[in-house]
Scaffold this motif. Structure first.
Motif, short mmCIF file in Angstrom:
data_model
loop_
_atom_site.label_atom_id
_atom_site.label_comp_id
_atom_site.label_asym_id
_atom_site.label_seq_id
_atom_site.Cartn_x
_atom_site.Cartn_y
_atom_site.Cartn_z
N SER A 124 -3.10 4.35 3.71
CA SER A 124 -4.57 3.85 3.59
C SER A 124 -3.58 2.17 3.10
N GLY A 125 -5.00 1.46 3.57
CA GLY A 125 -4.54 -0.02 3.06
C GLY A 125 -4.17 0.00 2.01
N THR A 126 -4.76 0.80 1.03
CA THR A 126 -3.70 0.33 -0.10
C THR A 126 -2.41 0.76 -0.28
N THR A 129 -0.60 -3.03 1.90
CA THR A 129 -0.52 -3.81 1.32
C THR A 129 0.24 -3.63 -0.16
N TYR A 152 -10.43 -8.14 -1.33
CA TYR A 152 -10.34 -7.21 -2.15
C TYR A 152 -8.85 -6.21 -0.76
N HIS A 153 -7.87 -6.03 -1.40
CA HIS A 153 -6.69 -5.74 -1.02
C HIS A 153 -6.51 -4.40 -1.12
N GLY A 154 -7.32 -2.70 -1.44
CA GLY A 154 -7.01 -1.78 -2.10
C GLY A 154 -6.48 -1.67 -3.70
N GLU A 214 -7.14 -12.17 3.20
CA GLU A 214 -7.77 -11.70 4.66
C GLU A 214 -8.57 -12.68 4.84
N ASN A 219 -14.64 -8.45 1.73
CA ASN A 219 -14.76 -8.50 0.66
C ASN A 219 -16.01 -8.51 -0.32
N ASP A 247 -3.92 -10.04 5.42
CA ASP A 247 -4.90 -8.59 4.90
C ASP A 247 -5.87 -8.21 6.01
N VAL A 249 -6.59 -4.78 7.40
CA VAL A 249 -7.31 -4.06 6.94
C VAL A 249 -8.31 -3.79 8.04
N ILE A 250 -9.33 -4.76 7.78
CA ILE A 250 -10.28 -4.70 8.56
C ILE A 250 -10.63 -5.91 10.38
N LYS A 275 -7.90 1.29 9.33
CA LYS A 275 -8.93 1.54 9.88
C LYS A 275 -9.49 1.63 10.57
N1 PMP Z 1 -7.39 -4.40 2.11
C1 PMP Z 1 -9.13 -4.26 3.31
C2 PMP Z 1 -8.81 -5.71 3.70
C3 PMP Z 1 -10.03 -3.60 3.07
O1 PMP Z 1 -10.69 -4.06 3.11
C4 PMP Z 1 -9.94 -2.49 1.93
C5 PMP Z 1 -10.61 -1.89 1.98
N2 PMP Z 1 -11.80 -1.39 2.64
C6 PMP Z 1 -8.51 -2.19 1.67
C7 PMP Z 1 -7.49 -3.31 1.88
C8 PMP Z 1 -7.59 -0.90 1.22
O2 PMP Z 1 -7.79 0.32 2.30
P1 PMP Z 1 -8.19 1.37 1.31
O3 PMP Z 1 -9.57 1.74 1.66
O4 PMP Z 1 -7.91 2.07 3.45
O5 PMP Z 1 -7.18 1.39 0.58
#
Ligand code: PMP
Length: 438
Positions: A124-126, A129, A152-154, A214, A219, A247, A249-250, A275
């Motif tokens: 996962s992104g969480t 990070t 937001y970073h998870g 980001e 977010n 980050d 992730v997006i 993602k």
């Molecule tokens: N970083 C960013 C920039 C995100 O947008 C998100 C989730 N939208 C996350 C980390 C966390 O990812 P996850 O929901 O897969 O844990």
């Protein structure tokens, strides 16, 4: 324990499922924003998706701009991704041992993302990070991390911290369950505010392990970096010896194959991904400079592991998506052109009616802010008229168009959207704006 639906006519509908769900899961959902709390009403339960469309269990059809919150660059159930998952599933769904798929995934990521020499897959992104920050702390021997308000970073403890009484003060927890001791290691600054960041560095010289950002904020609604912002972060980090973490992730494989770092030409030390690289299955990744990633176990002492990391089904889905991108590199120009069409249409509606709204768009990402004036950071974004946003959201939903059920999210255009879809969206948004401002 059985759950009885009060009104038999509701059985099997979104309303009935939500009633059952609310007894079983916090807020009836497995991730908060799905619950529609920010816009009121109850969420639609989805039965299936294809291309740019979703169908709920009540048989209603939606043109979808949530796109699973980012992974679906090619829309729902893309045939190449479906085929890749189908062909892998019969060979086993997890081995706990390395596979060719993981090597090909790592090769594709390293080839595509400019600053990544080595990569580690997670789920996962969480996780990505969380691990990237651990690497930054392990490599620098420093404790503090700077994040930006509204980014937001998870949901890892150290990220659930918001701006305190000023940029150079230590953070306070944003969620019960995060200890003050953990929050103290997270400093915050305002996005797009170089002076604020400079002050943090001068108040805490050689204390920051990393600045995590980001590179295009998604977010707090979509907030692109102001010219020079990312460059300034790069310079300040280098001068102080802190690591810069993007980050992505997006933004990874969303703005360009190499993400925002390719788009803006600014290279971080570490990058987090998620993602799109999972093709809609649960995946994250972190990577960066070889000397940093070599410190991760088992090649180095910084521990990080995962039972299902590099899972073959997830790798098959993600690789199919990344191969689709490599087969059609022009997909980004096409997505950008679609984004531009949406932007032009919506902006002209806003102008014609002199509405206090602003459309922000970058490539296939877009947010309609219910506020007049520029949105540069969380202070601006949080001043939006969320009650009006809620009316607009429901007016769109009634017209079969599904956007993110919160003002503070970005929407996603996919390669499966068509010119006709966009035209219909612009006219529906015109009506929804009318309804919201009535
Ligand atoms: N970083 C960013 C920039 C995100 O947008 C998100 C989730 N939208 C996350 C980390 C966390 O990812 P996850 O929901 O897969 O844990």
């Amino acid at each position: 324990m059985s759950h009885h639906v009060q009104d038999p006519q509701l059985a099997g509908t979104s309303a009935a499922l939500f009633e059952r769900a609310a007894q079983l899961m916090p807020g009836g959902v497995n991730s908060p924003v799905r619950a529609f709390r920010a816009v009121g009403g109850s969420p639609r339960f989805i039965d299936r998706g294809a291309g740019a469309r979703l169908w709920d269990v009540d048989g209603r059809e939606y043109l979808d701009y949530i796109g699973a919150w980012g992974p679906l660059l090619f829309g729902h159930a893309h045939p190449a991704i479906v085929a890749a998952v189908a062909s892998q599933v019969g060979r086993g769904t997890a081995y706990g041992a390395p596979t060719r798929l993981e090597v090909e995934m790592a090769e594709t990521i390293v080839r595509s993302v400019p600053s990544i020499d080595m990569v580690r897959m997670v789920n996962s992104g969480t996780e990505a990070t969380m691990a990237a920050v651990r690497v930054a702390r392990g490599a620098t021997g420093r404790d503090a991390v700077l994040k930006f308000a509204g980014c937001y970073h998870g949901h890892a403890d150290g990220f659930l911290v918001k701006a305190g009484s000023g940029a150079a003060t230590f953070g306070t927890p944003d969620s019960p369950g995060v200890t003050p001791a953990t929050a103290r290691d997270t400093l915050t600054a305002h996005y797009n505010d170089v002076e604020d960041v400079r002050q943090v560095f001068s108040a805490h010289p050689r204390r920051l392990a990393a600045v995590i950002v980001e590179p295009v904020a998604g977010n707090m609604g979509l907030v692109p970096p102001a010219p020079g912002f990312l460059e300034a972060l790069r310079e300040l980090c280098t001068a102080d010896g802190a690591l810069l973490i993007f980050d992505e992730v997006i933004t990874g494989f969303r703005l360009a194959p190499g993400g925002a770092q390719q788009h803006y030409g600014v290279l971080p030390d570490l990058t987090t991904l998620g993602k799109i690289i999972g093709g809609g299955l649960p995946v994250g990744a972190y990577g960066g400079r070889r000397d940093l990633m070599a410190r991760v176990s088992p090649s180095g002492p910084i521990y990080q592991a995962g039972t299902l990391s590099g899972n073959p089904l997830a790798m098959a889905a993600g690789l199919a998506a990344l191969r689709q991108i490599e087969a059609e590199p022009r997909v980004y120009a096409r997505l950008d052109a679609m984004g531009a069409e949406l932007e032009t249409g919506i902006t002209s509606v806003i102008r014609r009616r002199s509405l206090p709204c602003r459309l922000v768009r970058l490539g296939s990402l877009w947010t309609l802010f219910f506020r007049d004036g520029e949105v540069r950071d969380w202070r601006d974004a949080s001043a939006c008229d969320t009650a009006r946003f809620a009316r607009y959201f429901h007016a769109l939903l009634e017209r079969g168009i599904l956007v993110a059920p919160s003002q503070f999210e970005t929407n996603f255009i996919s390669a499966a959207h068509t010119a006709a879809d966009l035209a219909r969206t612009v006219s529906a948004i015109g009506e929804a704006l009318e309804a919201a401002h009535a």
